[in-house]
Write a protein that holds these residues in place. Structure first.
Motif, mmCIF file in Angstrom:
data_model
loop_
_atom_site.group_PDB
_atom_site.id
_atom_site.type_symbol
_atom_site.label_atom_id
_atom_site.label_comp_id
_atom_site.label_asym_id
_atom_site.label_seq_id
_atom_site.Cartn_x
_atom_site.Cartn_y
_atom_site.Cartn_z
ATOM 1 N N PRO A 119 -6.666 -4.772 -5.161
ATOM 2 C CA PRO A 119 -6.020 -5.717 -4.241
ATOM 3 C C PRO A 119 -6.228 -7.178 -4.598
ATOM 4 C CG PRO A 119 -7.975 -4.759 -3.226
ATOM 5 C CD PRO A 119 -7.737 -3.997 -4.501
ATOM 6 N N VAL A 132 -1.848 -1.858 -6.228
ATOM 7 C CA VAL A 132 -2.357 -2.959 -5.402
ATOM 8 C C VAL A 132 -3.417 -2.466 -4.426
ATOM 9 C CG1 VAL A 132 -0.262 -4.341 -5.622
ATOM 10 C CG2 VAL A 132 -0.463 -2.717 -3.729
ATOM 11 N N ASN A 133 -3.373 -1.197 -4.068
ATOM 12 C CA ASN A 133 -4.439 -0.653 -3.217
ATOM 13 C C ASN A 133 -5.731 -0.488 -4.006
ATOM 14 O OD1 ASN A 133 -2.830 -0.479 -0.943
ATOM 15 N ND2 ASN A 133 -2.151 1.607 -1.375
ATOM 16 N N ARG A 134 -5.598 -0.172 -5.287
ATOM 17 C CA ARG A 134 -6.779 0.008 -6.133
ATOM 18 C C ARG A 134 -7.354 -1.328 -6.586
ATOM 19 N NH1 ARG A 134 -8.451 4.680 -8.877
ATOM 20 N NH2 ARG A 134 -10.591 4.330 -9.562
ATOM 21 N N TYR A 166 4.821 -6.144 -8.341
ATOM 22 C CA TYR A 166 5.327 -5.362 -7.211
ATOM 23 C C TYR A 166 6.460 -6.120 -6.517
ATOM 24 C CZ TYR A 166 4.675 -1.891 -3.431
ATOM 25 O OH TYR A 166 4.836 -0.876 -2.522
ATOM 26 N N ARG A 177 1.794 -8.713 3.195
ATOM 27 C CA ARG A 177 0.445 -8.237 2.847
ATOM 28 C C ARG A 177 -0.208 -9.140 1.817
ATOM 29 N NH1 ARG A 177 1.650 -2.569 0.663
ATOM 30 N NH2 ARG A 177 -0.566 -2.660 0.096
ATOM 31 N N TRP A 209 0.389 -7.819 -7.696
ATOM 32 C CA TRP A 209 1.208 -8.176 -6.534
ATOM 33 C C TRP A 209 2.527 -8.807 -6.983
ATOM 34 C CZ3 TRP A 209 0.473 -6.438 -1.811
ATOM 35 C CH2 TRP A 209 -0.814 -6.084 -1.390
ATOM 36 N N GLU A 224 2.375 0.570 -5.569
ATOM 37 C CA GLU A 224 1.666 0.604 -4.289
ATOM 38 C C GLU A 224 0.230 1.074 -4.485
ATOM 39 O OE1 GLU A 224 0.757 0.368 -0.264
ATOM 40 O OE2 GLU A 224 2.502 -0.434 -1.336
ATOM 41 N N ARG A 225 0.051 2.109 -5.266
ATOM 42 C CA ARG A 225 -1.307 2.585 -5.576
ATOM 43 C C ARG A 225 -2.088 1.533 -6.348
ATOM 44 N NH1 ARG A 225 0.252 7.661 -8.869
ATOM 45 N NH2 ARG A 225 -2.001 7.747 -9.302
#
Length: 406
Positions: free
Chosen positions: A104, A100-102, A113, A132, A110, A97-98
């Protein structure tokens, strides 16, 4: 703002309860736990540094997954039944999660994940991640393919078709999603043909394909707290192609075909993959290579009753659009041998016709060398087969030797 050491300490402290459990239950020794902490600290400093790369996050997640596998093995060996796997899985989910936030924009993160959520059977989380990912990257065909194939594997072909049809609206640069859509439909036809002979026939087969499994992407009930990614009708919120710069590629009549709801259900006779091919012909990316890929795709499904009709339709269109292209000639040469086994009585006759077509094509094709290369790559695995008749092998070896060379 907090620096890297402070941020790393925050995430490391979250793992303290699990480490204490490891020590208390004897799953890992004190020295091993110290080694784990050092390794995890190194990873945290690496991924939190300004120059971190997507590969750093993937390596971190892979290490955590290997640690969780080791924990599970030791618990089985030591007969420790009170150690929960959810903590280790939660750490992997947190890292991804961190990640894909870092980063994207990185599709690899992705996909990792999504694959992990699928493997862990985390249905709700998978739904949120795919929603998302598709909204952020609507023009990436691999994401639409993952979503469509998951629905198809769970028995919901209608949802799979919705994903694929929406994806074709965004992914117009190449034929990836079109070929995967056709492949998915051919796999469905293969399953339906296998069920036709059973009690209930085709009608029951159609009903069975709509049954949902426990691992299907299900949506929360109306009014629940877990409905951030669904609309008022409970449907997954996906990218809306309404304002997308480009004309619609699938009209209303064709949509009915692709949904397989027409009276008499021609979907069981190959209408859907045929419609996919017909629509793809109108796209900018369509060329002899793409047509050959469709031919190769349909030719691999030997147990589908509609195979002959499909491969002939593709070949007819190739002959009309690209009559002397090497791809068209190559498909024409192989056509008599589609769905004919090398150890069947009909193989020699089909091979004779194929070789006659080869001789004719070499005199008319626009690129003899390219056609010869295709034929050689096709014949060599056949010659290497132990089941091949010695006389036929001799003929094919002679054919390879007499092919034009650059």
């Amino acid at each position: 703002m907090a620096g890297v050491p402070e941020k790393a300490r925050f995430f490391l402290e979250q793992a303290v309860p699990q480490l204490r459990e490891f020590e208390a239950k004897g799953i890992f020794t004190t020295d091993e736990i110290r080694s784990l902490v050092r390794k995890r600290t190194d990873f945290e400093h690496l991924v939190l540094s300004p120059g971190n790369k997507p590969s750093d996050w993937l390596n971190y997640a892979a290490w955590e997954k290997s640690l969780e596998n080791l924990r599970a093995k030791r618990c089985r060996r030591l007969q420790v039944r009170t150690s929960s796997k959810s903590t280790g899985q939660g750490r992997v989910f947190g890292i991804l999660e961190r990640a894909v936030n870092r980063h994207p924009g990185n599709i690899g993160l992705w996909k990792e994940y999504l694959n992990y959520a699928r493997d862990m059977k985390a249905t709700k989380r998978y739904r949120k991640i795919i929603s998302r990912a598709l909204r952020m990257h609507p023009a990436k065909p691999e994401l639409w393919v993952m979503a469509g194939r998951r629905s198809a594997n769970n028995g919901d072909m209608q949802a799979a078709r919705d994903f694929f049809m929406r994806g074709t609206r965004f992914c117009t640069k190449d034929a990836t999603i079109w070929l995967e859509y056709a492949k998915c439909e051919m796999e469905w036809l293969e399953k339906m043909d296998a069920k036709r002979g059973k009690k209930g026939g085709a009608k029951r087969a159609i009903q069975e394909q709509a049954e949902q499994s426990d691992d299907e992407i299900k949506f929360p009930e109306e009014g629940s707290d877990d409905d951030d990614d669904v609309d008022e009708n409970g449907k997954l919120i996906l990218p809306d192609p309404g304002n997308f710069p480009g004309k619609s590629v699938i009209d209303e009549d064709t949509t009915k075909k692709l949904e397989g709801n027409e009276e008499g259900n021609p979907a069981l006779d190959g209408a859907i993959p045929l419609a996919i091919f017909d629509i793809s012909k109108k796209q900018p990316f369509f060329n002899p290579t793409v047509a050959e890929q469709f031919f190769n795709l349909f030719a691999t499904f030997d147990t589908v009753s509609a195979q002959a009709r499909l491969v002939q339709r593709v070949l007819d269109n190739m002959t009309e659009l690209y009559p002397n292209d090497p791809a068209t000639c190559f498909c024409s040469i192989r056509r008599p041998l589609v769905n004919v086994g090398i150890n069947t009585p009909s193989y020699p006759k089909a091979l004779r016709e194929a070789l006659a077509r080869l001789k004719s094509s070499l005199s008319t094709t626009t690129d003899k060398t390219k056609l010869a290369d295709k034929v050689k790559l096709w014949i060599e695995p056949i010659v290497a087969s132990e089941e091949l008749d010695a006389g036929i092998r001799t003929v094919l070896e002679h054919t390879i030797r007499t092919l034009p060379r650059p």
